[in-house]
Design an enzyme around this catalytic site. Structure first.
Site, mmCIF file in Angstrom:
data_model
loop_
_atom_site.group_PDB
_atom_site.id
_atom_site.type_symbol
_atom_site.label_atom_id
_atom_site.label_comp_id
_atom_site.label_asym_id
_atom_site.label_seq_id
_atom_site.Cartn_x
_atom_site.Cartn_y
_atom_site.Cartn_z
ATOM 1 N N ASP A 52 86.549 -24.389 71.118
ATOM 2 C CA ASP A 52 85.660 -24.793 70.022
ATOM 3 C C ASP A 52 85.210 -26.246 70.110
ATOM 4 O O ASP A 52 84.346 -26.669 69.355
ATOM 5 C CB ASP A 52 86.370 -24.578 68.675
ATOM 6 C CG ASP A 52 86.571 -23.107 68.380
ATOM 7 O OD1 ASP A 52 85.633 -22.339 68.603
ATOM 8 O OD2 ASP A 52 87.664 -22.725 67.925
ATOM 9 N N HIS A 54 96.216 -25.633 70.996
ATOM 10 C CA HIS A 54 96.131 -24.177 71.072
ATOM 11 C C HIS A 54 97.531 -23.603 71.067
ATOM 12 O O HIS A 54 98.438 -24.185 71.653
ATOM 13 C CB HIS A 54 95.392 -23.733 72.353
ATOM 14 C CG HIS A 54 94.913 -22.322 72.272
ATOM 15 N ND1 HIS A 54 95.728 -21.257 72.573
ATOM 16 C CD2 HIS A 54 93.722 -21.810 71.875
ATOM 17 C CE1 HIS A 54 95.047 -20.144 72.383
ATOM 18 N NE2 HIS A 54 93.835 -20.438 71.946
HETATM 19 N N1 CMC Z 1 95.567 -32.614 65.998
HETATM 20 C C1 CMC Z 1 96.733 -33.279 65.791
HETATM 21 N N2 CMC Z 1 97.944 -32.739 65.916
HETATM 22 C C2 CMC Z 1 97.999 -31.456 66.294
HETATM 23 C C3 CMC Z 1 96.849 -30.693 66.538
HETATM 24 C C4 CMC Z 1 95.599 -31.317 66.379
HETATM 25 N N3 CMC Z 1 94.471 -30.640 66.592
HETATM 26 N N4 CMC Z 1 97.191 -29.445 66.893
HETATM 27 C C5 CMC Z 1 98.538 -29.406 66.859
HETATM 28 N N5 CMC Z 1 99.031 -30.638 66.505
HETATM 29 C C6 CMC Z 1 100.443 -31.009 66.409
HETATM 30 C C7 CMC Z 1 101.055 -30.477 65.132
HETATM 31 O O1 CMC Z 1 100.973 -31.397 64.069
HETATM 32 C C8 CMC Z 1 102.477 -30.214 65.554
HETATM 33 O O2 CMC Z 1 103.173 -31.426 65.521
HETATM 34 P P1 CMC Z 1 104.765 -31.434 65.187
HETATM 35 O O3 CMC Z 1 105.425 -30.697 66.306
HETATM 36 O O4 CMC Z 1 105.124 -32.888 65.158
HETATM 37 O O5 CMC Z 1 104.932 -30.756 63.859
HETATM 38 C C9 CMC Z 1 102.346 -29.788 67.009
HETATM 39 O O6 CMC Z 1 101.131 -30.375 67.469
HETATM 40 C C10 CMC Z 1 102.276 -28.285 67.194
HETATM 41 O O7 CMC Z 1 101.267 -27.799 66.341
HETATM 42 P P2 CMC Z 1 101.343 -26.383 65.629
HETATM 43 O O8 CMC Z 1 100.433 -26.377 64.461
HETATM 44 O O9 CMC Z 1 102.776 -26.020 65.389
HETATM 45 O O10 CMC Z 1 100.785 -25.471 66.802
HETATM 46 P P3 CMC Z 1 100.207 -24.048 66.633
HETATM 47 O O11 CMC Z 1 100.347 -23.392 67.917
HETATM 48 O O12 CMC Z 1 100.811 -23.385 65.446
HETATM 49 O O13 CMC Z 1 98.654 -24.302 66.274
HETATM 50 C C11 CMC Z 1 96.344 -24.633 66.397
HETATM 51 C C12 CMC Z 1 97.616 -24.168 67.129
HETATM 52 C C13 CMC Z 1 95.126 -24.277 67.233
HETATM 53 C C14 CMC Z 1 96.233 -23.910 65.036
HETATM 54 C C15 CMC Z 1 96.427 -26.158 66.176
HETATM 55 O O14 CMC Z 1 96.509 -26.811 67.429
HETATM 56 C C16 CMC Z 1 95.256 -26.698 65.363
HETATM 57 O O15 CMC Z 1 95.306 -26.656 64.129
HETATM 58 N N6 CMC Z 1 94.164 -27.170 66.038
HETATM 59 C C17 CMC Z 1 92.972 -27.610 65.358
HETATM 60 C C18 CMC Z 1 92.120 -26.411 64.959
HETATM 61 C C19 CMC Z 1 91.437 -25.769 66.159
HETATM 62 O O16 CMC Z 1 90.856 -26.438 66.995
HETATM 63 N N7 CMC Z 1 91.471 -24.433 66.195
HETATM 64 C C20 CMC Z 1 90.825 -23.645 67.253
HETATM 65 C C21 CMC Z 1 91.832 -22.952 68.122
HETATM 66 S S1 CMC Z 1 91.165 -22.285 69.637
HETATM 67 C C22 CMC Z 1 89.986 -21.121 69.215
HETATM 68 C C23 CMC Z 1 90.408 -20.112 68.224
HETATM 69 O O17 CMC Z 1 91.521 -19.642 68.188
HETATM 70 O O18 CMC Z 1 89.538 -19.742 67.457
#
Ligand code: CMC
Length: 392
Positions: free
Chosen positions: A326, A269
């Site tokens: 989710d 998140h």
């Molecule tokens: N699985 C594996 N690695 C992950 C995941 C994951 N679900 N989420 C983040 N990471 C890693 C990512 O690869 C990155 O690694 P690095 O620093 O080495 O590049 C690090 O963690 C930070 O990730 P980010 O994408 O920069 O973080 P963010 O804050 O931009 O993204 C997120 C947040 C929710 C989009 C992301 O965690 C994700 O894609 N999660 C899976 C999709 C998901 O479950 N979404 C629902 C979010 S909650 C409800 C809502 O908002 O609707």
């Protein structure tokens, strides 16, 4: 050339001041208007929470009854919607229909779209909240070729949605109070989440003076993405793909592999670097519901094992990746018999009140300006036009 502060994804930029929702991502705290989500989940109901989010205070008994009355009496949609929806392909995703139907509300209810008029703002909000379950159920009925079912004002908000989803003219639908309660709780947990991508979209769209129906439609489009509300659908697809607990390590390894675009859906998140407090409540509810229904759900078993393995894995610990809202919600929807294509639609139903409260707060802000981010241009410097026959 101008150089502005560069903050992709607005990771450290506050886009507004807001009194609606507070999140402490490090501690896993979520408050609506100051009230902890755990207390609202336990002691309140969705419409009461809607009142709180929209008006800023918990209602008195009288205010609550009047609000419920108003919402119930806006629950039908204009009959023209039946013709409108018939233009969609039957195999359309219900979210695609939702984007169109909610956007089209401005064509049916333009008597309330003077955004400078506080009573218009309120009526539009009531209409959006009241009609969203009706539109949601229509978007499902249409895709399965069943007749639309009218709302019933003797039913509660979640009950009414279940009725419109499952009743058919030939047979009423028996609404299980357990299902209605579970759905009501899910709606509370999704009601607002400060400046997430879809709420920010609603604010940005509305900042131009666009009507609230158009702004809400933009929010629905944004929510649909798999990184946002679409994750609940993606989680179920992922759990089905994993298939059994012994395949989990393979998927964990893929999630950690920088060369693989796969991510554990329902994990991570932007704000929570701690267990998402909503996920904690939903996890418990998923276990309760499965115990009271089938007694055993292979997907729940895989999800729990996956969580256990991920939470002890160095990669997830270091990056502070925990299950989010989710991760377990789809398991509950499945247990309630809700088709996968409707999962994100239910998220829309819950989040609508947050969007319209955010929209109204933005509209009423005396400092309101159109949202207009800047950029740092990295394209060509100025150059001369080349006629087509001289181009290489
Ligand atoms: N699985 C594996 N690695 C992950 C995941 C994951 N679900 N989420 C983040 N990471 C890693 C990512 O690869 C990155 O690694 P690095 O620093 O080495 O590049 C690090 O963690 C930070 O990730 P980010 O994408 O920069 O973080 P963010 O804050 O931009 O993204 C997120 C947040 C929710 C989009 C992301 O965690 C994700 O894609 N999660 C899976 C999709 C998901 O479950 N979404 C629902 C979010 S909650 C409800 C809502 O908002 O609707």
């Amino acid at each position: 050339m101008n150089l502005f502060t560069y903050d992709p994804g607005y990771k450290s930029t506050a886009s507004c001041e807001s009194k609606i929702t507070y999140i402490d991502g490090d501690e896993g705290i979520l408050l609506y208007r100051g009230y902890p989500i755990e207390q609202l989940a336990e002691k309140s109901n969705f419409l009461e929470v809607c009142y709180l989010i929209f008006y800023g205070e918990l209602p008195t008994q009288e205010q609550y009854e009047e609000f419920v009355y108003v919402i119930k009496h806006h629950s039908m949609v204009h009959e023209g919607f039946r013709d409108f929806i018939n233009g969609f392909r039957r195999d359309a995703h219900p979210m695609a229909i939702m984007v169109g139907m909610v956007g089209a509300m401005s064509a049916f209810y333009h008597d309330s779209t003077d955004i400078t008029n506080p009573s218009h703002q309120e009526i539009s909000a009531h209409r959006l909240l009241a009609k969203i379950p009706t539109i949601a159920a229509m978007s499902y009925k249409y895709t399965i070729g069943q007749p639309f079912i009218y709302p019933r004002n003797d039913l509660g908000y979640a009950e009414n949605f279940l009725h419109m989803m499952y009743a058919v003219p030939a047979e009423p639908y028996h609404i299980d109070p357990l299902y209605a309660k579970a759905l009501d709780l899910i709606l509370i947990l999704h009601a607002d989440h400060e400046q997430n991508a879809s709420a920010s979209t609603v604010r940005l769209a509305g900042s131009s003076g666009a009507n609230p129906f158009a702004a809400a439609s933009a929010g629905i489009g944004c929510l649909w993405g798999a990184a946002h509300g679409g994750a609940n659908e993606a989680v179920i697809r992922m759990l089905e793909k994993i298939g059994s607990a012994n395949h989990i390590p393979e998927f964990i390894a893929r999630a950690k592999d920088k060369d693989d675009s796969f991510r554990l859906m329902g994990f991570g998140h932007r704000v929570y670097k701690h267990y998402d407090p909503r996920a904690k409540i939903i996890r418990k509810m998923a276990i309760d519901i499965i115990n009271k229904t089938s007694g055993n759900d292979p997907l729940l078993n895989i999800a729990m094992k996956l969580e256990e393995i991920a939470l002890t894995d160095e990669y997830f610990i270091e990056k502070k990746l925990y299950p989010n809202v989710d991760f377990y919600s789809g398991i509950i929807y499945k247990a309630l018999g809700i088709p996968t294509s409707m999962f994100t639609v239910i998220f829309v139903m819950g989040r609508m009140i947050g969007w319209i409260a955010q929209w109204r707060e933005m509209i009423q802000d005396p400092e309101r300006v159109i949202g207009r981010p800047r950029q740092n241009y990295i394209g060509h410097a100025s150059r001369d036009f080349v006629p087509i026959d001289e181009r290489k």
